[in-house]
Design a protein around this motif. Structure first.
Motif, PDB file in Angstrom:
ATOM      1  N   GLN A 113       3.298   7.050 -15.791  1.00 45.32           N
ATOM      2  CA  GLN A 113       2.173   6.097 -14.861  1.00 45.32           C
ATOM      3  C   GLN A 113       1.981   5.754 -12.991  1.00 45.32           C
ATOM      4  N   GLY A 114       3.595   6.618 -12.363  1.00 48.30           N
ATOM      5  CA  GLY A 114       3.409   7.060 -11.647  1.00 48.30           C
ATOM      6  C   GLY A 114       2.975   7.766 -10.887  1.00 48.30           C
ATOM      7  N   LEU A 115       2.241   9.294 -11.549  1.00 46.32           N
ATOM      8  CA  LEU A 115       1.987  10.301 -11.385  1.00 46.32           C
ATOM      9  C   LEU A 115       0.093   9.523 -11.495  1.00 46.32           C
ATOM     10  N   GLN A 116       0.055   9.055 -12.832  1.00 45.70           N
ATOM     11  CA  GLN A 116      -1.930   8.646 -12.625  1.00 45.70           C
ATOM     12  C   GLN A 116      -2.084   7.752 -11.723  1.00 45.70           C
ATOM     13  N   ARG A 117      -1.088   6.757 -11.402  1.00 45.09           N
ATOM     14  CA  ARG A 117      -1.535   6.092 -10.375  1.00 45.09           C
ATOM     15  C   ARG A 117      -1.632   6.712  -9.274  1.00 45.09           C
ATOM     16  N   TYR A 118      -0.998   8.018  -8.923  1.00 43.33           N
ATOM     17  CA  TYR A 118      -1.035   8.036  -7.691  1.00 43.33           C
ATOM     18  C   TYR A 118      -2.393   9.815  -7.446  1.00 43.33           C
ATOM     19  N   GLU A 119      -2.751   9.349  -9.127  1.00 42.78           N
ATOM     20  CA  GLU A 119      -4.286  10.225  -9.144  1.00 42.78           C
ATOM     21  C   GLU A 119      -4.825   9.848  -8.630  1.00 42.78           C
ATOM     22  N   GLY A 120      -5.308   8.580  -9.225  1.00 39.72           N
ATOM     23  CA  GLY A 120      -5.871   7.431  -8.700  1.00 39.72           C
ATOM     24  C   GLY A 120      -6.916   7.264  -7.568  1.00 39.72           C
ATOM     25  N   GLY A 155      -5.077   2.514  -9.557  1.00 35.29           N
ATOM     26  CA  GLY A 155      -4.627   3.590  -8.435  1.00 35.29           C
ATOM     27  C   GLY A 155      -6.531   3.413  -7.321  1.00 35.29           C
ATOM     28  N   ARG A 156      -7.429   4.115  -7.679  1.00 33.94           N
ATOM     29  CA  ARG A 156      -9.248   3.697  -7.213  1.00 33.94           C
ATOM     30  C   ARG A 156      -9.177   2.133  -6.732  1.00 33.94           C
ATOM     31  N   MET A 157      -9.081   1.424  -7.433  1.00 35.42           N
ATOM     32  CA  MET A 157      -9.109  -0.120  -6.866  1.00 35.42           C
ATOM     33  C   MET A 157      -9.024  -0.242  -5.163  1.00 35.42           C
ATOM     34  N   LEU A 158      -7.247   0.241  -5.711  1.00 36.01           N
ATOM     35  CA  LEU A 158      -6.086  -0.854  -4.357  1.00 36.01           C
ATOM     36  C   LEU A 158      -6.780   0.297  -2.921  1.00 36.01           C
ATOM     37  N   VAL A 159      -6.905   1.240  -3.270  1.00 34.88           N
ATOM     38  CA  VAL A 159      -7.191   2.242  -1.688  1.00 34.88           C
ATOM     39  C   VAL A 159      -8.474   1.758  -1.092  1.00 34.88           C
ATOM     40  N   GLU A 160      -9.826   2.083  -2.827  1.00 36.96           N
ATOM     41  CA  GLU A 160     -10.972   1.216  -2.145  1.00 36.96           C
ATOM     42  C   GLU A 160     -11.007  -1.160  -1.580  1.00 36.96           C
ATOM     43  N   TYR A 161     -10.075  -1.391  -2.279  1.00 38.53           N
ATOM     44  CA  TYR A 161      -9.640  -2.849  -1.568  1.00 38.53           C
ATOM     45  C   TYR A 161      -9.423  -2.377  -0.353  1.00 38.53           C
ATOM     46  N   CYS A 194       0.616   4.746   9.847  1.00 37.76           N
ATOM     47  CA  CYS A 194       0.220   3.869   8.695  1.00 37.76           C
ATOM     48  C   CYS A 194       0.099   2.099   8.594  1.00 37.76           C
ATOM     49  N   THR A 195      -1.180   1.897   8.183  1.00 33.70           N
ATOM     50  CA  THR A 195      -1.908   1.035   8.696  1.00 33.70           C
ATOM     51  C   THR A 195      -1.567  -0.228   7.407  1.00 33.70           C
ATOM     52  N   ALA A 196      -1.061   0.583   5.981  1.00 33.45           N
ATOM     53  CA  ALA A 196      -1.188   0.092   4.617  1.00 33.45           C
ATOM     54  C   ALA A 196      -0.521   1.276   3.494  1.00 33.45           C
ATOM     55  N   VAL A 197      -0.046   0.788   2.723  1.00 31.82           N
ATOM     56  CA  VAL A 197       0.352   1.268   1.737  1.00 31.82           C
ATOM     57  C   VAL A 197       0.255   0.653  -0.203  1.00 31.82           C
ATOM     58  N   VAL A 198       0.098   1.742  -0.848  1.00 33.90           N
ATOM     59  CA  VAL A 198      -0.234   1.468  -2.274  1.00 33.90           C
ATOM     60  C   VAL A 198       0.684   1.294  -2.425  1.00 33.90           C
ATOM     61  N   CYS A 199       1.510   0.721  -3.853  1.00 30.25           N
ATOM     62  CA  CYS A 199       2.813   1.020  -4.219  1.00 30.25           C
ATOM     63  C   CYS A 199       2.969   0.670  -5.712  1.00 30.25           C
ATOM     64  N   TYR A 200       3.853   1.219  -6.009  1.00 21.76           N
ATOM     65  CA  TYR A 200       3.731   2.322  -7.742  1.00 21.76           C
ATOM     66  C   TYR A 200       4.330   0.581  -8.191  1.00 21.76           C
ATOM     67  N   ASN A 201       5.014  -0.637  -8.189  1.00 22.58           N
ATOM     68  CA  ASN A 201       4.511  -1.324  -8.449  1.00 22.58           C
ATOM     69  C   ASN A 201       5.034  -2.546  -8.169  1.00 22.58           C
ATOM     70  N   ASP A 202       5.436  -3.757  -8.243  1.00 20.48           N
ATOM     71  CA  ASP A 202       5.569  -4.464  -7.494  1.00 20.48           C
ATOM     72  C   ASP A 202       7.439  -4.594  -7.606  1.00 20.48           C
ATOM     73  N   GLU A 203       8.067  -4.432  -7.831  1.00 23.56           N
ATOM     74  CA  GLU A 203       9.367  -3.744  -7.928  1.00 23.56           C
ATOM     75  C   GLU A 203       9.707  -3.131  -6.884  1.00 23.56           C
ATOM     76  N   ILE A 204       8.728  -2.101  -6.115  1.00 22.71           N
ATOM     77  CA  ILE A 204       9.452  -1.176  -4.474  1.00 22.71           C
ATOM     78  C   ILE A 204       8.455  -2.135  -3.754  1.00 22.71           C
ATOM     79  N   ALA A 205       7.460  -2.633  -4.073  1.00 27.75           N
ATOM     80  CA  ALA A 205       6.863  -3.493  -2.750  1.00 27.75           C
ATOM     81  C   ALA A 205       7.724  -4.820  -2.565  1.00 27.75           C
TER      82      ALA A 205
END
Length: 352
Positions: free
Chosen positions: A212-219, A187-193, A263-274
């Protein structure tokens, strides 16, 4: 973490190698007394020595040492593999890697699926307690919620069966081993990118009933904070397993689109939802990535099949299915084992 029967087997194996015993092992009762273990635990330990070709067991005659030049044929072990889904999303690739590892280790996997339902998980665990399996490799169901099946997991442990969790683990089972994603780090990596790409208003879409969802949200949220970017709950869209069947419904994406406003960008939980998000927005005329950059987790085939290939996090050379199967085999061999975590590598594509 070696189980009691594995520890006993290792000690007996060392004594055999040292020549402590003359032709035969002590009786089951004597071994039980010496190691303060149940007869069932001792029998499991002796079974490992049979598999190693060190002893031969005969009804009424105890355990006799075998000549080292004539080892007994190794017994094939059986591992129950329980995933939330078998044919969907990333699971075929994970299961293929597991099967390769188990085949090389003379181990036969028995495949089961819970459809991410706690009641189905309970039925399967009860079945396993009646089957002759050597270990359980499982992806837990709704791992963020309190789990009512801890009593059955404890029964598996009491029988000396190694249990390895994949993707998520229940917090009330601290003794269990696991192979997990580095979800917070991802989660941190994607926001940093996205930040380095110039984005400042970043939304998130996360699954609410799996850990996994809560941990990715936390990052995601932690990195927004550290970069002093807006942290707005209205920019986070939550969904759960019960809504998965609605991913293609217009109402679902109407709700999601409101979260993305501004918003100009979004971090998705996985490729399925993305992938579903990209398809839904393109139908409404939204330019990806011109108006909205989309990034995700897993780098699955879906991310490449999407009309706009999705930038996604990959495990690189690692495959969690292979890692989990290798960990299980080490447990079955009586080796000292510990939980593992797989890091991420960003694979940049057209969606960002």
């Amino acid at each position: 973490m070696a189980f009691k029967y594995q520890q006993i087997a290792a000690e007996l194996r060392a004594r055999i190698e040292a020549g402590t015993y003359d032709g035969a092992l002590p009786t089951e009762f004597a071994i039980s007394e010496a190691f303060q273990a149940s007869r069932q635990t001792v029998r499991r330990a002796l079974a490992l020595l049979v598999d190693d070709g060190l002893i031969e067991r005969r009804q009424g005659s105890g355990s006799r040492l075998l000549p080292r030049q004539t080892p007994a044929k190794s017994r094939r072990t059986t591992v129950a593999v329980i995933t939330t889904y078998i044919n969907d999303y990333i699971f075929p690739g994970i299961l293929r890697e597991m099967e390769h590892v188990f085949a090389a280790g003379n181990c036969m996997p028995l495949l089961f699926s819970t459809h991410n339902q706690v009641d189905m998980e309970r039925r399967l665990l009860r079945q396993l307690l009646d089957l002759s399996v050597d270990g359980v490799l499982i992806e837990g169901s709704k791992t963020v919620l309190p789990n009512p099946n801890q009593d059955l997991y404890q029964k598996l442990r009491d029988r000396g069966l190694p249990v390895v969790f994949l993707h998520g683990i229940y917090p009330d089972l601290p003794w269990a081993l696991s192979v997990l994603d580095d979800n917070r780090g991802g989660g941190r990596m994607l926001v940093e990118y996205l930040y380095r790409k110039g984005h400042r208003n970043i939304a998130g879409m996360f699954k609410s009933d799996d850990i996994q969802g809560l941990q990715r949200y936390e990052g995601y949220m932690t990195q927004l904070r550290d970069l002093e970017l807006p942290m707005d709950d209205r920019r986070v869209f939550w969904y759960d397993t019960s809504l998965k069947e609605l991913l293609t419904a217009g109402e679902f994406w109407d709700r999601a689109e409101k979260v993305l406003e501004g918003c100009t960008a979004v971090v998705c939980y996985n490729d399925e939802i993305a992938t579903q998000l990209v398809n839904a927005l393109r139908k409404k005329g939204v330019d990806i990535p011109g108006e909205l950059a989309v990034v995700s987790f897993d780098n699955s085939p879906l991310s490449d099949l999407c009309p706009v290939p999705v930038t996604s996090l990959s495990h690189g050379e690692n495959n969690l299915g292979r890692m989990a199967a290798e960990l299980m085999l080490r447990c079955l061999r009586g080796e000292t084992c510990r939980s593992e975590k797989a890091g991420w590598v960003l694979v940049e594509k057209a969606s960002s």
